[in-house]
Design a protein around this motif. Structure first.
Motif, PDB file in Angstrom:
ATOM      1  N   GLU A   1      11.622 -73.048  68.948  1.00 22.42           N
ATOM      2  CA  GLU A   1      10.994 -73.243  67.642  1.00 22.42           C
ATOM      3  C   GLU A   1       9.912 -72.207  67.367  1.00 22.42           C
ATOM      4  O   GLU A   1       9.777 -71.740  66.230  1.00 22.42           O
ATOM      5  N   GLU A   2       9.175 -71.838  68.390  1.00 21.29           N
ATOM      6  CA  GLU A   2       8.131 -70.816  68.222  1.00 21.29           C
ATOM      7  C   GLU A   2       8.744 -69.468  67.850  1.00 21.29           C
ATOM      8  O   GLU A   2       8.276 -68.773  66.947  1.00 21.29           O
TER       9      GLU A   2
ATOM     10  N   ALA B   1       4.146 -81.544  66.340  1.00 25.78           N
ATOM     11  CA  ALA B   1       3.959 -81.957  64.944  1.00 25.78           C
ATOM     12  C   ALA B   1       3.304 -80.837  64.133  1.00 25.78           C
ATOM     13  O   ALA B   1       2.381 -80.168  64.599  1.00 25.78           O
ATOM     14  N   ASN B   2       3.820 -80.633  62.928  1.00 30.12           N
ATOM     15  CA  ASN B   2       3.304 -79.630  61.986  1.00 30.12           C
ATOM     16  C   ASN B   2       3.433 -78.189  62.484  1.00 30.12           C
ATOM     17  O   ASN B   2       2.745 -77.293  61.983  1.00 30.12           O
ATOM     18  N   ALA B   3       4.343 -77.957  63.426  1.00 25.94           N
ATOM     19  CA  ALA B   3       4.569 -76.593  63.912  1.00 25.94           C
ATOM     20  C   ALA B   3       5.040 -75.672  62.786  1.00 25.94           C
ATOM     21  O   ALA B   3       4.836 -74.460  62.844  1.00 25.94           O
TER      22      ALA B   3
ATOM     23  N   GLU C   1       4.085 -74.126  53.600  1.00 25.99           N
ATOM     24  CA  GLU C   1       3.113 -73.625  52.617  1.00 25.99           C
ATOM     25  C   GLU C   1       3.431 -72.223  52.099  1.00 25.99           C
ATOM     26  O   GLU C   1       2.720 -71.708  51.233  1.00 25.99           O
ATOM     27  N   HIS C   2       4.486 -71.605  52.589  1.00 25.03           N
ATOM     28  CA  HIS C   2       4.792 -70.227  52.198  1.00 25.03           C
ATOM     29  C   HIS C   2       5.230 -70.179  50.731  1.00 25.03           C
ATOM     30  O   HIS C   2       6.052 -71.001  50.281  1.00 25.03           O
TER      31      HIS C   2
ATOM     32  N   ASP D   1       3.672 -83.014  57.916  1.00 24.07           N
ATOM     33  CA  ASP D   1       3.258 -82.966  56.514  1.00 24.07           C
ATOM     34  C   ASP D   1       4.146 -82.000  55.731  1.00 24.07           C
ATOM     35  O   ASP D   1       4.418 -80.882  56.187  1.00 24.07           O
ATOM     36  N   GLY D   2       4.565 -82.447  54.555  1.00 25.51           N
ATOM     37  CA  GLY D   2       5.306 -81.558  53.664  1.00 25.51           C
ATOM     38  C   GLY D   2       6.786 -81.469  53.937  1.00 25.51           C
ATOM     39  O   GLY D   2       7.535 -80.962  53.109  1.00 25.51           O
ATOM     40  N   MET D   3       7.256 -81.951  55.089  1.00 25.55           N
ATOM     41  CA  MET D   3       8.697 -81.947  55.386  1.00 25.55           C
ATOM     42  C   MET D   3       9.317 -83.233  54.858  1.00 25.55           C
ATOM     43  O   MET D   3       8.753 -84.312  55.014  1.00 25.55           O
TER      44      MET D   3
END
Length: 296
Positions: free
Chosen positions: A189-190, A219-221, A227-228, A254-256
């Motif tokens: 994921e990174e 979480a929130n990774a 936010e892009h 958040d946001g997903m």
């Protein structure tokens, strides 16, 4: 592009239902629904059965724009009708945004990933998608190992095809799934986040994408991606998690919002009465909506 649909995808409350099982995954989806392979004798009959299942889902009173923002369709579904209208038109009439799965499946694993198979008919598919009033598309690759070369190849391919989709005036859902069973999922994921950011930063102001990602271990990774400015929405696949597990993990991000397939339909059966079916749909939809909208 339909601007009201774009605004709904960007700002609306709800989630995306993934009803895009392909030829390879349809037998499993039907079996989970209680329709076994001896119930159909060829591919045409199989797709008729799965269209009946999808139609039952989409026409359930529980399936409404109150909770559902969009639906991802399979190609045959796009060309089929629901209550006398082509599926995308039926959905749009109900204020639900239609997407189309456009990939042709996965190539063999190489460098720890599976790229998308070649798609020589993409231009024709996109032309027909516009004809059928589709808003956007979806295409899936899979990442199994934190191999930098492999993950870069996945991101490169996804965005290369994504730009063709943008040029056809559609919004691409970029889906580089990370296998939830990967022993080094967080590492994958990174690397993936870095590669996606590189591509997002290269997009022009009129090039916008959506992202469909495995719910991250941390979480929130993906907050930077959420936010892009070039990202319309980040949606989460259930990836083999049960609905309860997927919902709990999603709430931490958040946001997903959700874009679930198996997790949406896991309690649906073809032999349920209308009342039983609608009750199961309502329970599933409300729980997924809650996880998409109400965060921890």
């Amino acid at each position: 592009m339909n601007q009201s649909q774009l605004d709904r995808m960007k700002n609306g409350k709800g989630f995306i239902a993934a009803l895009d099982q392909s030829g390879g995954s349809t037998p499993k989806a039907l079996a989970a629904y209680g329709v076994m392979e001896d119930s159909y004798s060829n591919e045409e009959e199989m797709f008729d059965q799965v269209h009946e299942m999808r139609t039952r889902i989409m026409t359930s009173p529980a399936f409404s724009s109150e909770h559902i923002l969009g639906v991802i369709l399979f190609e045959q579904t796009m060309d089929s009708k629901v209550e006398g209208k082509y599926t995308a038109d039926y959905l749009a009439d109900h204020n639900i945004v239609p997407f189309l799965k456009v990939d042709k499946g996965l190539a063999e694993q190489e460098n720890g990933v599976q790229l998308m198979k070649p798609n020589p008919d993409l231009d024709e598919t996109l032309r027909r998608a516009n004809e059928r009033n589709i808003f956007g598309t979806k295409m899936r690759s899979v990442i199994h190992e934190p191999n930098e070369e492999g993950i870069k190849a996945v991101a490169d391919q996804q965005f290369e095809v994504g730009k063709k989709i943008i040029a056809a005036d559609l919004v691409p859902i970029i889906e580089p799934e990370v296998n939830i069973h990967s022993e080094k999922k967080e590492e994958c994921e990174e690397i993936l986040k870095k590669e996606i950011l590189n591509h997002l930063n290269d997009l022009s102001e009129d090039e916008n994408v959506m992202l469909k990602l495995t719910i991250p271990t941390k979480a929130n990774a993906y907050k930077e991606l959420v936010e892009h400015p070039r990202v319309v929405r980040v949606v989460a696949l259930s990836g083999g998690y049960s609905r309860d597990e997927a919902n709990e993990k999603l709430k931490e991000n958040d946001g997903m919002i959700a874009s679930f397939s198996r997790a949406l339909a896991e309690e649906l059966r073809f032999n349920q009465t209308g009342e039983e079916f609608d009750k199961a749909m309502k329970s599933a939809i409300e729980s997924i909506y809650d996880a998409s909208v109400n965060k921890k």
